[in-house]
Design a protein around this motif. Structure first.
Motif, PDB file in Angstrom:
ATOM      1  N   ALA A  24       0.636  -1.312   0.357  1.00  6.49           N
ATOM      2  CA  ALA A  24      -0.404  -0.388  -0.044  1.00  6.49           C
ATOM      3  C   ALA A  24       0.061   0.847   0.234  1.00  6.49           C
ATOM      4  O   ALA A  24       0.654   2.296  -0.128  1.00  6.49           O
ATOM      5  N   GLY A  25       1.998   1.081   0.336  1.00  2.00           N
ATOM      6  CA  GLY A  25       3.512   2.700  -0.087  1.00  2.00           C
ATOM      7  C   GLY A  25       3.852   2.113  -0.046  1.00  2.00           C
ATOM      8  O   GLY A  25       3.634   1.032  -2.137  1.00  2.00           O
ATOM      9  N   PHE A  26       5.315   2.641   0.018  1.00  4.82           N
ATOM     10  CA  PHE A  26       6.363   3.298  -1.574  1.00  4.82           C
ATOM     11  C   PHE A  26       6.972   1.914  -0.743  1.00  4.82           C
ATOM     12  O   PHE A  26       8.259   2.437  -0.452  1.00  4.82           O
ATOM     13  N   GLY A  27       7.258   0.440  -0.467  1.00  4.64           N
ATOM     14  CA  GLY A  27       8.082   0.025   0.611  1.00  4.64           C
ATOM     15  C   GLY A  27       8.868  -0.191   0.901  1.00  4.64           C
ATOM     16  O   GLY A  27       8.904   0.895   2.181  1.00  4.64           O
ATOM     17  N   PRO A  28      10.278  -0.125   1.126  1.00  5.19           N
ATOM     18  CA  PRO A  28      11.469   0.340   1.706  1.00  5.19           C
ATOM     19  C   PRO A  28      11.928   2.080   2.199  1.00  5.19           C
ATOM     20  O   PRO A  28      12.684   2.395   3.348  1.00  5.19           O
ATOM     21  N   LEU A  29      11.153   2.703   1.194  1.00  7.60           N
ATOM     22  CA  LEU A  29      10.937   4.081   1.319  1.00  7.60           C
ATOM     23  C   LEU A  29      10.261   4.290   2.070  1.00  7.60           C
ATOM     24  O   LEU A  29      10.439   5.245   2.422  1.00  7.60           O
ATOM     25  N   GLN A  30       9.337   4.164   2.229  1.00  6.80           N
ATOM     26  CA  GLN A  30       7.982   4.124   3.478  1.00  6.80           C
ATOM     27  C   GLN A  30       8.308   4.930   4.436  1.00  6.80           C
ATOM     28  O   GLN A  30       8.103   6.499   4.819  1.00  6.80           O
ATOM     29  N   PRO A  31       8.975   3.940   5.747  1.00  6.09           N
ATOM     30  CA  PRO A  31       9.572   4.447   6.561  1.00  6.09           C
ATOM     31  C   PRO A  31      10.018   6.056   6.647  1.00  6.09           C
ATOM     32  O   PRO A  31       9.795   7.454   7.298  1.00  6.09           O
ATOM     33  N   LEU A  32      10.917   6.490   5.397  1.00  2.00           N
ATOM     34  CA  LEU A  32      11.404   7.839   5.246  1.00  2.00           C
ATOM     35  C   LEU A  32      10.612   8.850   4.966  1.00  2.00           C
ATOM     36  O   LEU A  32      10.432  10.363   5.374  1.00  2.00           O
ATOM     37  N   LEU A  33       9.609   8.551   4.031  1.00  2.00           N
ATOM     38  CA  LEU A  33       8.244   9.765   3.789  1.00  2.00           C
ATOM     39  C   LEU A  33       7.031   9.924   4.969  1.00  2.00           C
ATOM     40  O   LEU A  33       7.043  11.116   4.990  1.00  2.00           O
ATOM     41  N   ASP A  34       7.016   8.812   5.696  1.00  2.02           N
ATOM     42  CA  ASP A  34       5.881   9.073   7.173  1.00  2.02           C
ATOM     43  C   ASP A  34       7.142  10.199   7.928  1.00  2.02           C
ATOM     44  O   ASP A  34       6.421  10.325   9.021  1.00  2.02           O
ATOM     45  N   ASP A  35       8.577   9.896   7.935  1.00  2.00           N
ATOM     46  CA  ASP A  35       9.545  11.214   8.731  1.00  2.00           C
ATOM     47  C   ASP A  35       9.320  12.343   8.709  1.00  2.00           C
ATOM     48  O   ASP A  35       9.601  12.755   7.353  1.00  2.00           O
ATOM     49  N   PRO A  36       8.496  12.679   9.836  1.00  2.00           N
ATOM     50  CA  PRO A  36       8.360  14.425   9.417  1.00  2.00           C
ATOM     51  C   PRO A  36       9.447  15.501   9.425  1.00  2.00           C
ATOM     52  O   PRO A  36       9.100  16.607   8.244  1.00  2.00           O
ATOM     53  N   VAL A  37      10.535  15.215   9.581  1.00  2.00           N
ATOM     54  CA  VAL A  37      11.606  15.683   9.539  1.00  2.00           C
ATOM     55  C   VAL A  37      12.506  16.061   8.493  1.00  2.00           C
ATOM     56  O   VAL A  37      12.813  16.188   7.425  1.00  2.00           O
ATOM     57  N   VAL A  38      12.201  14.466   7.347  1.00  2.00           N
ATOM     58  CA  VAL A  38      12.413  14.346   5.868  1.00  2.00           C
ATOM     59  C   VAL A  38      12.187  14.872   5.159  1.00  2.00           C
ATOM     60  O   VAL A  38      11.007  15.027   4.718  1.00  2.00           O
ATOM     61  N   GLU A  39      13.023  16.222   4.772  1.00  2.00           N
ATOM     62  CA  GLU A  39      12.424  17.226   3.536  1.00  2.00           C
ATOM     63  C   GLU A  39      12.600  16.450   2.156  1.00  2.00           C
ATOM     64  O   GLU A  39      11.416  16.853   1.608  1.00  2.00           O
ATOM     65  N   GLU A  40      13.221  15.364   1.808  1.00  2.00           N
ATOM     66  CA  GLU A  40      13.677  15.225   0.585  1.00  2.00           C
ATOM     67  C   GLU A  40      14.590  13.822   0.076  1.00  2.00           C
ATOM     68  O   GLU A  40      15.128  13.322   1.223  1.00  2.00           O
ATOM     69  N   ILE A  41      13.816  13.202   0.119  1.00  2.00           N
ATOM     70  CA  ILE A  41      14.653  11.712  -0.741  1.00  2.00           C
ATOM     71  C   ILE A  41      15.321  11.789  -2.199  1.00  2.00           C
ATOM     72  O   ILE A  41      14.413  11.928  -3.168  1.00  2.00           O
ATOM     73  N   TRP A  42      16.144  10.960  -2.750  1.00  2.00           N
ATOM     74  CA  TRP A  42      16.505  10.989  -3.872  1.00  2.00           C
ATOM     75  C   TRP A  42      17.525   9.810  -3.698  1.00  2.00           C
ATOM     76  O   TRP A  42      18.590   9.173  -3.311  1.00  2.00           O
ATOM     77  N   ILE A  43      17.774   8.945  -4.881  1.00  2.00           N
ATOM     78  CA  ILE A  43      18.247   7.961  -5.309  1.00  2.00           C
ATOM     79  C   ILE A  43      19.397   7.672  -6.313  1.00  2.00           C
ATOM     80  O   ILE A  43      18.954   8.335  -7.690  1.00  2.00           O
ATOM     81  N   ASN A  44      20.704   8.174  -6.147  1.00  2.00           N
ATOM     82  CA  ASN A  44      21.677   7.971  -6.806  1.00  2.00           C
ATOM     83  C   ASN A  44      22.256   6.665  -7.512  1.00  2.00           C
ATOM     84  O   ASN A  44      22.804   6.647  -8.740  1.00  2.00           O
ATOM     85  N   ASP A  45      21.449   5.402  -6.998  1.00  2.00           N
ATOM     86  CA  ASP A  45      21.821   4.420  -7.267  1.00  2.00           C
ATOM     87  C   ASP A  45      21.492   3.591  -6.302  1.00  2.00           C
ATOM     88  O   ASP A  45      20.680   4.359  -4.891  1.00  2.00           O
ATOM     89  N   PRO A  46      20.261   2.303  -6.496  1.00  2.00           N
ATOM     90  CA  PRO A  46      19.609   1.586  -5.574  1.00  2.00           C
ATOM     91  C   PRO A  46      20.752   1.363  -4.620  1.00  2.00           C
ATOM     92  O   PRO A  46      20.304   1.452  -3.170  1.00  2.00           O
ATOM     93  N   GLY A  47      22.483   0.866  -4.426  1.00  2.00           N
ATOM     94  CA  GLY A  47      22.440   0.831  -3.091  1.00  2.00           C
ATOM     95  C   GLY A  47      22.947   2.992  -2.861  1.00  2.00           C
ATOM     96  O   GLY A  47      23.807   2.779  -0.624  1.00  2.00           O
ATOM     97  N   ARG A  48      22.361   3.424  -2.730  1.00  2.00           N
ATOM     98  CA  ARG A  48      23.123   5.198  -2.983  1.00  2.00           C
ATOM     99  C   ARG A  48      21.970   5.992  -2.463  1.00  2.00           C
ATOM    100  O   ARG A  48      21.003   6.422  -3.272  1.00  2.00           O
ATOM    101  N   VAL A  49      21.061   5.558  -1.355  1.00  2.00           N
ATOM    102  CA  VAL A  49      19.361   6.374  -1.136  1.00  2.00           C
ATOM    103  C   VAL A  49      20.436   7.715  -0.496  1.00  2.00           C
ATOM    104  O   VAL A  49      20.037   7.374   1.310  1.00  2.00           O
ATOM    105  N   PHE A  50      19.434   8.971  -0.678  1.00  2.00           N
ATOM    106  CA  PHE A  50      20.273  10.063   0.273  1.00  2.00           C
ATOM    107  C   PHE A  50      18.851  10.843   0.514  1.00  2.00           C
ATOM    108  O   PHE A  50      17.372  10.660   0.593  1.00  2.00           O
ATOM    109  N   VAL A  51      18.736  11.438   1.859  1.00  2.00           N
ATOM    110  CA  VAL A  51      17.908  12.089   2.530  1.00  2.00           C
ATOM    111  C   VAL A  51      17.747  13.600   2.975  1.00  2.00           C
ATOM    112  O   VAL A  51      19.587  13.843   2.945  1.00  2.00           O
ATOM    113  N   ALA A  52      17.357  14.186   3.139  1.00  2.00           N
ATOM    114  CA  ALA A  52      17.376  15.594   3.273  1.00  2.00           C
ATOM    115  C   ALA A  52      16.999  15.593   4.282  1.00  2.00           C
ATOM    116  O   ALA A  52      15.065  15.679   5.232  1.00  2.00           O
TER     117      ALA A  52
END
Length: 147
Positions: free
Chosen positions: A68-96
């Protein structure tokens, strides 16, 4: 050997298909379904050779996030402190967070990235193809908070 998580995930997905359930539009129904499947699995595992679920609550949340969500990214999307998420490579997921970039511990497969991009683009109205190989999209708050 198939893991308990894989078995429960497969059972949930089969029931979603059979019931023609749209987990994104009906998250409450999907959550109840996941919880029922996890509870049923636990009952069966106690009296059979099925592998035990080490963390039933975590399993239920993980599977719900997958269907129902975005899998492994969902906890990051649910985190109110995370402003942005970007994926440079499958093993390199960044947040702001609070204006500072950080590498997360999230490691995706190429297939997971493709699936996540497709699902996110579907709700954002954006597209990705050879003529536009990069995409920048903002999800509507309802897709983040309801999931």
């Amino acid at each position: 050997m198939t893991s308990a998580l894989d078995i429960v995930d497969g059972e949930v997905r089969e029931l979603v298909r059979r019931r023609s359930l749209d987990p994104v539009r009906e998250p409450d129904v999907a959550r109840r379904l996941v919880e029922e499947v996890v509870a049923d699995y636990q009952d069966r595992a106690m009296v059979s050779a099925l592998p035990a679920l080490p963390d039933p609550r975590g399993t239920a949340q993980s599977i719900f996030d997958q269907v129902a969500g975005f899998g492994p990214l969902q906890p990051l999307l649910d985190d109110p402190v995370v402003e942005e998420i970007w994926i440079n490579d499958p093993g390199r997921v960044f947040v702001a967070r609070r204006g500072r970039s950080e590498l997360t511990t999230v490691i995706l497969t190429t297939a997971e990235v493709a699936d996540l991009v497709e699902r996110m683009l579907r709700v954002s109205g954006r597209r990705l193809d050879l003529s536009s190989p990069f995409v920048d999209a903002q999800l509507k708050a309802r897709y983040i908070n309801e999931i």
